[in-house]
Design an enzyme around this catalytic site. Structure first.
Site, PDB file in Angstrom:
ATOM      1  N   ASP A  67       0.818  -1.217   0.000  1.00 19.26           N
ATOM      2  CA  ASP A  67       0.000   0.000   0.000  1.00 19.26           C
ATOM      3  C   ASP A  67       0.848   1.261   0.000  1.00 19.26           C
ATOM      4  O   ASP A  67       2.063   1.212   0.182  1.00 19.26           O
ATOM      5  CB  ASP A  67      -0.962  -0.002   1.209  1.00 19.26           C
ATOM      6  CG  ASP A  67      -0.272  -0.401   2.521  1.00 19.26           C
ATOM      7  OD1 ASP A  67       0.962  -0.348   2.587  1.00 19.26           O
ATOM      8  OD2 ASP A  67      -0.974  -0.760   3.469  1.00 19.26           O
ATOM      9  N   GLU A 143      -9.672  -1.792   5.565  1.00 19.99           N
ATOM     10  CA  GLU A 143     -10.277  -1.554   6.875  1.00 19.99           C
ATOM     11  C   GLU A 143     -11.463  -2.499   7.120  1.00 19.99           C
ATOM     12  O   GLU A 143     -11.994  -3.095   6.176  1.00 19.99           O
ATOM     13  CB  GLU A 143     -10.756  -0.095   6.947  1.00 19.99           C
ATOM     14  CG  GLU A 143      -9.651   0.944   6.724  1.00 19.99           C
ATOM     15  CD  GLU A 143      -8.675   1.076   7.895  1.00 19.99           C
ATOM     16  OE1 GLU A 143      -8.560   0.140   8.715  1.00 19.99           O
ATOM     17  OE2 GLU A 143      -8.003   2.122   7.983  1.00 19.99           O
TER      18      GLU A 143
HETATM   19  C1  GLP Z   1      -0.294   0.253   8.660  1.00 20.80           C
HETATM   20  C2  GLP Z   1      -0.062  -0.425   7.291  1.00 20.80           C
HETATM   21  C3  GLP Z   1      -0.209  -1.902   7.417  1.00 20.80           C
HETATM   22  C4  GLP Z   1       0.460  -2.326   8.690  1.00 20.80           C
HETATM   23  C5  GLP Z   1      -0.368  -1.872   9.862  1.00 20.80           C
HETATM   24  C6  GLP Z   1       0.279  -2.070  11.212  1.00 20.80           C
HETATM   25  O1  GLP Z   1      -1.134   1.323   8.641  1.00 20.80           O
HETATM   26  N1  GLP Z   1      -0.869   0.043   6.217  1.00 20.80           N
HETATM   27  O2  GLP Z   1       0.327  -2.532   6.262  1.00 20.80           O
HETATM   28  O3  GLP Z   1       0.589  -3.713   8.745  1.00 20.80           O
HETATM   29  O4  GLP Z   1      -0.831  -0.581   9.671  1.00 20.80           O
HETATM   30  O5  GLP Z   1       1.272  -1.120  11.436  1.00 20.80           O
HETATM   31  P1  GLP Z   1       2.377  -1.285  12.562  1.00 20.80           P
HETATM   32  O6  GLP Z   1       3.263  -2.373  12.105  1.00 20.80           O
HETATM   33  O7  GLP Z   1       3.076   0.036  12.619  1.00 20.80           O
HETATM   34  O8  GLP Z   1       1.662  -1.635  13.812  1.00 20.80           O
END
Ligand code: GLP
Length: 250
Positions: A67, A143
């Site tokens: 993404d 989401e």
């Molecule tokens: C983000 C990304 C995801 C990620 C998730 C968890 O917003 N878009 O791909 O896996 O949220 O993030 P984190 O690893 O910082 O907890």
């Protein structure tokens, strides 16, 4: 889903890096699906360390990220494009033109998602997809409520996701409202999936993931239907699950 319990973030990162290294050593032209966020940073550090020490080559590897935010320039330090260069691409021998992230010019750029789907298909699909999980159960930026049949496209970020990611920005208003994300059906087409879960903040969602049935309000729950998913979770992330189902893990 196969669950591998590890002690902590460092062990999770090391194990995940070993899985990727083995993949790349077995298939030099592997197509890797990569993730951003705080979770995979340690794994990328281990990949860099291995590259320096053992010279595992990424010359033929193709990477496709999950993404990207909409509205941030590639040179913006908060963009995922910048993140990937800083945390991995600049430190290994992968040619820049083999590293892809989805990108959309605006929230109305419907062509962008279709193009990314075509790109994934043209490289033969993803061999191994690395995933993190949002505190609300999102994968990529899909989401809760997203259709399981979704393909790559523009998504609106949940308020809770913007709040969770606000820590990387100066102020809340700077956090983009939209992103382009691989869809859930796109992720499910990957031949192998590795889901990384670390930290106490992820304990409630990891517990829910294992306790509830597959449903669109918990996007990650679809992974239960995939034939080859490995979840690597550390003790903090497992704390609630183990408290409730202690005997299963003992
Ligand atoms: C983000 C990304 C995801 C990620 C998730 C968890 O917003 N878009 O791909 O896996 O949220 O993030 P984190 O690893 O910082 O907890």
């Amino acid at each position: 889903m196969k669950l591998i319990e590890v002690q902590n973030y460092d062990e999770m990162s090391k194990l995940a890096s070993e899985i990727i290294i083995e993949q790349v050593q077995t298939k030099a032209n592997s197509v890797l699906g990569l993730a951003t966020g705080g979770t995979p940073i340690g794994m990328y550090q281990y990949l860099m360390k291995d590259f320096t020490q053992n010279k595992t080559s990424y010359e033929q590897v193709i990477t496709l990220n999950l993404d990207e935010y909409i509205g941030l320039d590639k040179n913006n330090p908060q963009s995922y494009s910048y993140f990937m260069k800083e945390h991995l691409f600049n430190h290994i021998n992968i040619p820049e033109n083999q590293t892809y992230l989805p990108s959309a010019k605006s929230v109305h750029d419907e062509e962008a998602g279709r193009n990314y789907e075509k790109l994934i298909e043209s490289v033969g699909g993803i061999d191994m997809q690395i995933l993190g999980i949002g505190e609300n159960g999102h994968i990529g930026f899909n989401e809760p409520g997203t259709s399981f049949s979704s393909t790559t496209g523009i998504v609106k970020l949940a308020d809770s996701t913007r709040e969770a990611n606000a820590r990387y920005f100066t102020k809340m208003e700077d956090v983009p409202t939209h992103a382009i994300s691989m869809g859930i059906s796109t992720i499910m087409k990957s031949r192998q999936i590795v889901l990384l879960v670390s930290g106490v903040k992820k304990a409630p969602i990891l517990n829910q993931l294992f306790q509830t049935d597959v449903n669109e309000n918990l996007p990650a729950s679809i992974l239960k239907k995939h034939p080859d998913v490995t979840v690597i979770a550390d003790q903090e992330a497992l704390s609630i699950l183990k408290e409730k189902k202690g005997s299963v893990f003992s």
